[in-house]
Design a protein around this motif. Structure first.
Motif, PDB file in Angstrom:
ATOM      1  N   LYS A 149       0.815  -1.186   0.151  1.00  0.00           N
ATOM      2  CA  LYS A 149       0.160   0.187  -0.019  1.00  0.00           C
ATOM      3  C   LYS A 149       0.927   1.255  -0.184  1.00  0.00           C
ATOM      4  O   LYS A 149       0.344   2.366  -0.654  1.00  0.00           O
ATOM      5  CB  LYS A 149      -0.957  -0.049   1.166  1.00  0.00           C
ATOM      6  CG  LYS A 149      -1.953  -1.172   1.270  1.00  0.00           C
ATOM      7  CD  LYS A 149      -3.010  -1.186   2.231  1.00  0.00           C
ATOM      8  CE  LYS A 149      -3.878  -2.250   2.413  1.00  0.00           C
ATOM      9  NZ  LYS A 149      -4.817  -2.289   3.461  1.00  0.00           N
ATOM     10  N   ASP A 150       2.068   1.186   0.524  1.00  0.00           N
ATOM     11  CA  ASP A 150       2.970   2.539   0.725  1.00  0.00           C
ATOM     12  C   ASP A 150       3.939   2.337  -0.528  1.00  0.00           C
ATOM     13  O   ASP A 150       4.926   2.886  -0.145  1.00  0.00           O
ATOM     14  CB  ASP A 150       3.509   2.517   1.889  1.00  0.00           C
ATOM     15  CG  ASP A 150       4.592   1.286   2.167  1.00  0.00           C
ATOM     16  OD1 ASP A 150       4.292   0.107   1.415  1.00  0.00           O
ATOM     17  OD2 ASP A 150       5.257   1.183   2.878  1.00  0.00           O
ATOM     18  N   ARG A 151       3.654   1.609  -1.522  1.00  0.00           N
ATOM     19  CA  ARG A 151       4.551   1.425  -2.592  1.00  0.00           C
ATOM     20  C   ARG A 151       4.841   2.885  -3.394  1.00  0.00           C
ATOM     21  O   ARG A 151       4.053   3.562  -3.628  1.00  0.00           O
ATOM     22  CB  ARG A 151       4.061   0.607  -3.895  1.00  0.00           C
ATOM     23  CG  ARG A 151       2.753   1.037  -4.620  1.00  0.00           C
ATOM     24  CD  ARG A 151       2.364  -0.019  -5.404  1.00  0.00           C
ATOM     25  NE  ARG A 151       0.945   0.357  -6.274  1.00  0.00           N
ATOM     26  CZ  ARG A 151      -0.222   0.041  -5.710  1.00  0.00           C
ATOM     27  NH1 ARG A 151      -0.219  -0.564  -4.459  1.00  0.00           N
ATOM     28  NH2 ARG A 151      -1.446   0.212  -6.260  1.00  0.00           N
ATOM     29  N   LEU A 152       6.176   3.049  -3.634  1.00  0.00           N
ATOM     30  CA  LEU A 152       6.479   4.158  -4.290  1.00  0.00           C
ATOM     31  C   LEU A 152       7.344   3.749  -5.515  1.00  0.00           C
ATOM     32  O   LEU A 152       8.632   3.559  -5.506  1.00  0.00           O
ATOM     33  CB  LEU A 152       7.192   4.977  -3.616  1.00  0.00           C
ATOM     34  CG  LEU A 152       6.584   5.686  -2.273  1.00  0.00           C
ATOM     35  CD1 LEU A 152       7.646   6.450  -1.424  1.00  0.00           C
ATOM     36  CD2 LEU A 152       5.705   6.813  -2.588  1.00  0.00           C
ATOM     37  N   GLY A 232      -0.925  -1.545 -11.535  1.00  0.00           N
ATOM     38  CA  GLY A 232      -0.510  -1.738  -9.947  1.00  0.00           C
ATOM     39  C   GLY A 232      -1.148  -2.919  -9.382  1.00  0.00           C
ATOM     40  O   GLY A 232      -1.135  -3.276  -8.198  1.00  0.00           O
ATOM     41  N   ASP A 264      -2.777   2.836 -12.230  1.00  0.00           N
ATOM     42  CA  ASP A 264      -2.418   2.718 -10.867  1.00  0.00           C
ATOM     43  C   ASP A 264      -2.636   4.344 -10.128  1.00  0.00           C
ATOM     44  O   ASP A 264      -1.928   5.106 -10.419  1.00  0.00           O
ATOM     45  CB  ASP A 264      -0.967   2.352 -10.635  1.00  0.00           C
ATOM     46  CG  ASP A 264      -0.755   2.300  -9.230  1.00  0.00           C
ATOM     47  OD1 ASP A 264      -1.436   2.442  -8.240  1.00  0.00           O
ATOM     48  OD2 ASP A 264       0.497   1.621  -9.040  1.00  0.00           O
ATOM     49  N   PRO A 265      -3.578   4.472  -8.959  1.00  0.00           N
ATOM     50  CA  PRO A 265      -3.734   5.641  -8.906  1.00  0.00           C
ATOM     51  C   PRO A 265      -2.437   6.231  -7.943  1.00  0.00           C
ATOM     52  O   PRO A 265      -2.571   7.474  -7.612  1.00  0.00           O
ATOM     53  CB  PRO A 265      -5.016   5.415  -7.747  1.00  0.00           C
ATOM     54  CG  PRO A 265      -4.950   4.204  -7.443  1.00  0.00           C
ATOM     55  CD  PRO A 265      -4.372   3.523  -8.505  1.00  0.00           C
ATOM     56  N   THR A 266      -1.679   5.521  -7.469  1.00  0.00           N
ATOM     57  CA  THR A 266      -0.280   5.957  -6.852  1.00  0.00           C
ATOM     58  C   THR A 266       0.691   6.628  -7.810  1.00  0.00           C
ATOM     59  O   THR A 266       1.669   7.273  -7.411  1.00  0.00           O
ATOM     60  CB  THR A 266       0.424   4.775  -6.269  1.00  0.00           C
ATOM     61  OG1 THR A 266       0.951   3.822  -7.073  1.00  0.00           O
ATOM     62  CG2 THR A 266      -0.676   4.315  -5.236  1.00  0.00           C
ATOM     63  N   LEU A 267       0.664   6.316  -9.124  1.00  0.00           N
ATOM     64  CA  LEU A 267       1.395   7.009 -10.252  1.00  0.00           C
ATOM     65  C   LEU A 267       1.061   8.346 -10.454  1.00  0.00           C
ATOM     66  O   LEU A 267      -0.057   8.781 -10.514  1.00  0.00           O
ATOM     67  CB  LEU A 267       1.009   6.234 -11.605  1.00  0.00           C
ATOM     68  CG  LEU A 267       1.895   5.071 -11.691  1.00  0.00           C
ATOM     69  CD1 LEU A 267       1.622   4.332 -13.155  1.00  0.00           C
ATOM     70  CD2 LEU A 267       3.367   5.413 -11.728  1.00  0.00           C
ATOM     71  N   ILE A 268       2.219   9.265 -10.441  1.00  0.00           N
ATOM     72  CA  ILE A 268       2.057  10.686 -10.821  1.00  0.00           C
ATOM     73  C   ILE A 268       2.277  10.846 -12.151  1.00  0.00           C
ATOM     74  O   ILE A 268       3.263  10.649 -12.446  1.00  0.00           O
ATOM     75  CB  ILE A 268       3.071  11.442  -9.864  1.00  0.00           C
ATOM     76  CG1 ILE A 268       2.664  11.215  -8.304  1.00  0.00           C
ATOM     77  CG2 ILE A 268       3.017  13.037 -10.109  1.00  0.00           C
ATOM     78  CD1 ILE A 268       3.563  12.006  -7.340  1.00  0.00           C
TER      79      ILE A 268
END
Length: 335
Positions: A149-152, A232, A264-268
């Motif tokens: 969940k904290d993937r960067l 993701g 993936d929503p964590t992608l900027i």
């Protein structure tokens, strides 16, 4: 000593010898009679060159007797445990059965390939268990990394992983190229500190001689891997229903905005990366379309110019970009 005493001594020795022979034959006969009920020995392992054989005591000590706290994951070919030998050397141990892991061990013994996760050793137990001992990969496997969940994991790292995977799939050594076939999935992609790729899990791998083309199934599996990187999700694992639903929707999207909204929503996603991501998604869809002309060499070239793909193709397919002249140029350069 009198002659009579000598004769008695000799007869005694011959009688004792005969008795011992009788006991020996009787024991052998008993073993043959009951041999069918005893378990058969494990099949022999044939190695092209020496791989370090480790003791089961060493592996039990390194993994705390294969404690559940050491369990990394349960794979299709065996269970993976983390461990440490002598408090210094970090390892990963895969525990499986000989008939499943024997092929992988033999491939490693013949390859010694820098594309693969280094195999440090093996251990075979009498109860038909086989243990393969790998070098510890600092970042673990791609599936686990994407599941955090904290993937960067920035886009530039994901694109680097994709390019490294395809390069390693088509890279040739002096004898043959190794194509991974159905083992190309996020869980079999291992990463070191700088996101350098190592291929793992060779239980379904095969050797392909030089001069032979890439397998079409490799192209499809790589397309699913690209979808893993974009979404993701563990689409390649085929065990997550939500990931499979996402894939079905993504394959039907033709609107670029809808595709970008599904990543993936964590992608900027900055403006200069949007076309690149769209290009990679379109390439993934082409890989999954079972196009006969699409080889791993062409896939690599498309990835090398992924921004160009996003600028020049429609989201319904690769046709506008893949004119006959373009294909001819790429085939010539890949020859």
């Amino acid at each position: 000593m009198e002659p009579e005493s000598v004769r008695l001594l000799l007869w005694g020795l011959f009688s004792l010898f005969g008795f011992l022979v009788f006991i020996f034959l009787l024991r052998n006969l008993s073993k043959q009679k009951h041999g069918s009920s005893s378990p058969s020995p494990p099949p022999p392992i044939y190695l092209c060159h020496v791989i370090r054989e480790m003791s089961i005591a060493t592996l039990r000590s390194a993994t705390d007797n294969f404690s559940m706290l050491r369990l990394i994951r349960i794979g299709h070919s065996g269970d993976f445990f983390s461990g440490c030998i002598d408090g210094a050397e970090k390892i990963v141990v895969k525990k499986g059965v000989v008939e499943v892991l024997n092929k992988e061990l033999e491939l490693y013994a013949c390859l010694s390939d820098r594309r693969l996760v280094p195999l440090l050793g093996y251990c075979q137990e009498e109860n038909d268990n086989l243990f393969l001992v790998y070098e510890f990969m600092e970042r673990g496997d791609l599936a686990t990394l994407l599941a955090r969940k904290d993937r960067l994991l920035p886009w530039i790292a994901r694109l680097k992983i994709a390019i490294e995977v395809v390069v390693k799939m088509i890279e040739k050594d002096s004898n043959y190229s190794l194509f991974m076939s159905s083992d190309v999935k996020s869980s079999s992609i291992l990463l070191v500190a700088n996101y350098e790729v190592r291929l793992g899990s060779l239980t379904r791998a095969m050797k392909v001689e030089q001069g032979e083309g890439s397998l079409s199934y490799d192209v499809q599996c790589f397309g699913i891997l690209l979808m893993d990187l974009v979404s993701g999700l563990d689409v390649s694992g085929a065990e997550d229903p939500s990931a499979q639903k996402w894939l079905q929707k993504a394959m039907n999207y033709t609107d670029p905005a809808a595709l970008l909204a599904s990543i993936d929503p964590t992608l900027i996603v900055e403006e200069d990366l949007a076309n690149e991501i769209l290009g990679v998604m379109t390439l993934a869809k082409a890989c999954l379309s079972s196009a006969e002309w699409l080889s791993m060499k062409l896939v690599r070239q498309f990835l090398d110019q992924s921004t160009h793909i996003g600028d020049t193709i429609s989201m319904s397919g690769l046709e506008p970009f893949l004119s006959s002249s373009t294909l001819n140029e790429m085939n010539v350069s890949s020859a």
